[in-house]
Design an enzyme around this catalytic site. Structure first.
Site, PDB file in Angstrom:
ATOM      1  N   ASP A  30      47.006  26.722  14.494  1.00  0.00           N
ATOM      2  CA  ASP A  30      45.916  26.484  15.439  1.00  0.00           C
ATOM      3  C   ASP A  30      44.683  27.332  15.130  1.00  0.00           C
ATOM      4  OD1 ASP A  30      47.735  24.833  16.975  1.00  0.00           O
ATOM      5  OD2 ASP A  30      48.644  26.710  17.601  1.00  0.00           O
TER       6      ASP A  30
ATOM      7  N   LYS B  22      41.917  24.483  11.356  1.00  0.00           N
ATOM      8  CA  LYS B  22      41.863  23.927   9.994  1.00  0.00           C
ATOM      9  C   LYS B  22      41.094  22.611   9.958  1.00  0.00           C
ATOM     10  CE  LYS B  22      46.366  24.003   9.496  1.00  0.00           C
ATOM     11  NZ  LYS B  22      46.912  24.814  10.582  1.00  0.00           N
ATOM     12  N   GLY B  23      41.205  21.853  11.056  1.00  0.00           N
ATOM     13  CA  GLY B  23      40.514  20.560  11.126  1.00  0.00           C
ATOM     14  C   GLY B  23      39.010  20.726  10.957  1.00  0.00           C
ATOM     15  N   LYS B  24      38.482  21.785  11.569  1.00  0.00           N
ATOM     16  CA  LYS B  24      37.038  22.047  11.487  1.00  0.00           C
ATOM     17  C   LYS B  24      36.633  22.343  10.046  1.00  0.00           C
ATOM     18  CE  LYS B  24      36.066  24.153  15.645  1.00  0.00           C
ATOM     19  NZ  LYS B  24      36.134  25.488  16.235  1.00  0.00           N
TER      20      LYS B  24
ATOM     21  N   ALA C 211      52.236  19.026  14.496  1.00  0.00           N
ATOM     22  CA  ALA C 211      50.869  19.532  14.346  1.00  0.00           C
ATOM     23  C   ALA C 211      49.972  18.862  15.389  1.00  0.00           C
ATOM     24  CB  ALA C 211      50.347  19.217  12.959  1.00  0.00           C
ATOM     25  N   GLY C 212      48.750  19.310  15.442  1.00  0.00           N
ATOM     26  CA  GLY C 212      47.817  18.645  16.330  1.00  0.00           C
ATOM     27  C   GLY C 212      46.464  19.243  16.140  1.00  0.00           C
ATOM     28  N   HIS C 213      45.471  18.414  15.874  1.00  0.00           N
ATOM     29  CA  HIS C 213      44.138  18.963  15.916  1.00  0.00           C
ATOM     30  C   HIS C 213      43.175  17.993  16.564  1.00  0.00           C
ATOM     31  CE1 HIS C 213      44.825  17.774  11.617  1.00  0.00           C
ATOM     32  NE2 HIS C 213      43.908  16.924  11.968  1.00  0.00           N
TER      33      HIS C 213
ATOM     34  N   THR D  41      58.651  22.159  19.032  1.00  0.00           N
ATOM     35  CA  THR D  41      57.845  21.171  19.739  1.00  0.00           C
ATOM     36  C   THR D  41      58.708  20.009  20.232  1.00  0.00           C
ATOM     37  OG1 THR D  41      57.346  20.052  17.656  1.00  0.00           O
ATOM     38  CG2 THR D  41      55.769  21.728  18.389  1.00  0.00           C
TER      39      THR D  41
ATOM     40  N   GLN E 235      50.671  23.472  10.430  1.00  0.00           N
ATOM     41  CA  GLN E 235      51.152  24.807  10.810  1.00  0.00           C
ATOM     42  C   GLN E 235      50.448  25.906   9.989  1.00  0.00           C
ATOM     43  OE1 GLN E 235      53.771  22.228  10.118  1.00  0.00           O
ATOM     44  NE2 GLN E 235      53.109  21.666  12.141  1.00  0.00           N
TER      45      GLN E 235
ATOM     46  N   THR F 183      47.591  21.709  21.449  1.00  0.00           N
ATOM     47  CA  THR F 183      47.127  20.315  21.371  1.00  0.00           C
ATOM     48  C   THR F 183      48.308  19.357  21.480  1.00  0.00           C
ATOM     49  OG1 THR F 183      45.754  21.197  19.581  1.00  0.00           O
ATOM     50  CG2 THR F 183      45.506  18.878  20.049  1.00  0.00           C
ATOM     51  N   THR F 184      49.476  19.796  20.997  1.00  0.00           N
ATOM     52  CA  THR F 184      50.626  18.896  20.975  1.00  0.00           C
ATOM     53  C   THR F 184      51.429  18.961  22.262  1.00  0.00           C
ATOM     54  OG1 THR F 184      50.731  19.000  18.591  1.00  0.00           O
ATOM     55  CG2 THR F 184      52.751  18.345  19.693  1.00  0.00           C
TER      56      THR F 184
ATOM     57  N   GLY G  79      50.623  21.213  25.010  1.00  0.00           N
ATOM     58  CA  GLY G  79      49.867  21.714  26.166  1.00  0.00           C
ATOM     59  C   GLY G  79      50.298  23.111  26.590  1.00  0.00           C
TER      60      GLY G  79
ATOM     61  N   LYS H 236      36.210  31.020  15.526  1.00  0.00           N
ATOM     62  CA  LYS H 236      36.252  31.495  16.913  1.00  0.00           C
ATOM     63  C   LYS H 236      35.771  32.945  17.115  1.00  0.00           C
ATOM     64  CE  LYS H 236      39.110  28.361  19.337  1.00  0.00           C
ATOM     65  NZ  LYS H 236      40.241  28.191  20.225  1.00  0.00           N
TER      66      LYS H 236
HETATM   67  P1  IMP Z   1      58.920  22.731  15.156  1.00  0.00           P
HETATM   68  O1  IMP Z   1      57.935  22.642  14.039  1.00  0.00           O
HETATM   69  O2  IMP Z   1      58.714  21.720  16.243  1.00  0.00           O
HETATM   70  O3  IMP Z   1      60.351  22.758  14.663  1.00  0.00           O
HETATM   71  O4  IMP Z   1      58.693  24.161  15.865  1.00  0.00           O
HETATM   72  C1  IMP Z   1      58.999  25.378  15.192  1.00  0.00           C
HETATM   73  C2  IMP Z   1      57.982  26.458  15.560  1.00  0.00           C
HETATM   74  O5  IMP Z   1      56.719  26.149  14.978  1.00  0.00           O
HETATM   75  C3  IMP Z   1      57.719  26.610  17.052  1.00  0.00           C
HETATM   76  O6  IMP Z   1      57.470  27.983  17.320  1.00  0.00           O
HETATM   77  C4  IMP Z   1      56.460  25.793  17.283  1.00  0.00           C
HETATM   78  O7  IMP Z   1      55.762  26.227  18.420  1.00  0.00           O
HETATM   79  C5  IMP Z   1      55.706  26.105  15.989  1.00  0.00           C
HETATM   80  N1  IMP Z   1      54.727  25.064  15.612  1.00  0.00           N
HETATM   81  C6  IMP Z   1      54.998  23.856  15.076  1.00  0.00           C
HETATM   82  N2  IMP Z   1      53.853  23.185  14.837  1.00  0.00           N
HETATM   83  C7  IMP Z   1      52.828  23.995  15.211  1.00  0.00           C
HETATM   84  C8  IMP Z   1      51.400  23.870  15.169  1.00  0.00           C
HETATM   85  O8  IMP Z   1      50.822  22.873  14.726  1.00  0.00           O
HETATM   86  N3  IMP Z   1      50.697  24.938  15.638  1.00  0.00           N
HETATM   87  C9  IMP Z   1      51.293  26.064  16.101  1.00  0.00           C
HETATM   88  N4  IMP Z   1      52.624  26.224  16.147  1.00  0.00           N
HETATM   89  C10 IMP Z   1      53.397  25.200  15.701  1.00  0.00           C
END
Ligand code: IMP
Length: 410
Positions: free
Chosen positions: A13, A16-18, A39-41, A128, A223, A298-299, A301, A330
């Site tokens: 978070d 990276k999207g920016k 992921a989520g951006h 997630t 990530q 983002t994913t 909340g 930021k």
């Molecule tokens: P998973 O990827 O759903 O298996 O989650 C494993 C760990 O990675 C957890 O602590 C999640 O919160 C973290 N995580 C997974 N994707 C992201 C992301 O895009 N941003 C921040 N943390 C992430």
């Protein structure tokens, strides 16, 4: 700069999207090489806001070819949900290419992700819940389902049968859940097969051919370094390689073709999920970073854990990823903090350590050793160049640059 990798320097978070968008206009291909819809951006283009979880951000730029590489795990419902939502808003998604070797996230792995976490209780990872871990485990265990299996229903059926033979025992006998039917699983996956067919490609070849033709390819990590399954704080990590090496294994483009590796770091630190976080704040300062920085996932909340900048973490990212550039995001969130603490080393049970400790236990015990920098009160909105930053903000950035051991380029 024909082949550029962008990674996260901390726990994800970082924005990276920016950074990807900033390079967007000069790029021909954008490749997602690891992770899935964990992921989520949020990307803002032309005043419109788009939340992407699975599609590479290049999908929003008309001349860019977005690519989902072999290292990605795909939830087909999410993929087509995102494609349909973008199409409804006038975005053309027909350029998307998907590796025949990428793995699929079947419904049973979403179920397993959630029940396993519940079962772990206090020892949970805080995933997630998207089925990411169980799907990568299946890949390594050689019982995974791949995109190319959608082209042969008979093979897909056999593979689902093989996987469910094991998983239903686990679900029913260990987790006390109902068994999952092979037919339902196959039917669900096959319902996307015809829409998927035209996108399936030998993306490793497409990308190397593109580089041979002088095109620019951007590899966008999901990530971040501290969440990498090999180089992060295992086991509190995701299940893929989010560092620059993953760009090669996750796309089929060899290391000798990578020219530039950029990491994005926040001017402070955040983390979601469980795991060590030495500079974490539990007080009003942490609350302030969360509020001013809008630090909610983002994913999922979930409120993000917030803390001060951790220099050893970013220096580690420099080394593991072989960084050529660092982008700091930021900085504006820190406006108004009188004295800015930066973690420059750790105190591990009374011993000063400059780097991330060797063992998990020591990292859990690590207390930050802070150096303090004078803050600034000026609003940074609208400032586009380093020279225009307030003097104290410049000092802060230059100090972080020196500690990271790599040039801060934006
Ligand atoms: P998973 O990827 O759903 O298996 O989650 C494993 C760990 O990675 C957890 O602590 C999640 O919160 C973290 N995580 C997974 N994707 C992201 C992301 O895009 N941003 C921040 N943390 C992430």
């Amino acid at each position: 700069m024909p082949a550029i990798v962008i990674v996260g320097a901390q726990w994800g978070d970082e924005g990276k999207g920016k950074a990807t968008d900033a390079l967007g206009a000069h790029v021909d291909y954008v490749v997602k090489f690891n992770g899935g819809n964990n992921a989520g951006h949020t990307v803002v283009v032309g005043g419109e806001k788009y939340a992407l979880h699975l599609l590479p951000s290049g999908i929003l730029t008309p001349d860019v070819v977005p690519v989902i590489g072999n290292g990605v795990v795909i939830d087909l419902k999410v993929l087509f949900g995102e494609i349909d939502a973008l199409t409804a808003r006038g975005i053309d998604c027909s350029r998307l290419l998907v590796s025949a070797n990428a793995h699929l996230i079947p419904g049973y792995n979403r179920t397993l992700d959630r029940v396993t976490e519940r079962f772990l209780g206090k020892r949970r990872i805080g995933t997630t819940g998207r089925g990411i871990g169980p799907t990568y485990a299946d890949k390594m265990n050689r019982i995974g389902l791949r995109v190319q299996d959608l082209l042969d229903e008979h093979i897909l059926q056999q593979k689902v049968e093989g996987a469910l033979d094991q998983k239903n025992h686990l679900l029913v006998k260990v987790y006390n859940r109902r068994a999952i039917s092979v037919e339902e699983t196959v039917e669900d996956l096959m319902s996307y097969a015809e829409r998927m067919r035209p996108m399936i490609a030998d993306t490793a070849k497409v990308l190397v051919d593109a580089l041979d033709g002088g095109r620019t390819v951007l590899f966008e990590a999901g990530q971040a370094t501290q969440l990498d399954v090999d180089h992060g704080n295992y086991p509190f990590v995701t299940s893929s390689n989010a560092t620059s090496g993953g760009a090669c294994t996750g796309s089929g483009v060899p290391p000798t073709r990578i020219d530039t590796v950029v990491a994005v770091a926040k001017a402070y630190a955040t983390r979601v999920g469980e795991g060590p976080f030495p500079t974490e704040l539990f007080d009003a300062d942490g609350e302030r970073l969360r509020r001013v920085g809008g630090e909610f996932g983002t994913t999922t909340g979930r409120p993000r854990r917030c803390g001060w900048y951790d220099a050893p973490v970013v220096r580690y990212a420099t080394r593991i990823n072989g960084l050529t550039d660092l982008v700091l995001t930021k900085l504006d969130v820190l406006t108004g903090v009188e004295q800015l603490p930066v973690c420059v080393a750790y105190d591990v049970d009374g011993v000063r350590q400059e780097d991330i400790p060797l063992t998990q236990s020591d990292f859990h015990h690590a207390k930050p050793v802070y150096e303090y920098f004078d803050g600034w009160t000026e609003d940074l909105a609208g400032i586009r160049s380093f020279e225009d930053l307030p003097k104290n903000a410049q000092r802060y950035v230059l100090a972080l640059e020196e500690m990271a051991g790599v040039r801060i380029s934006a």
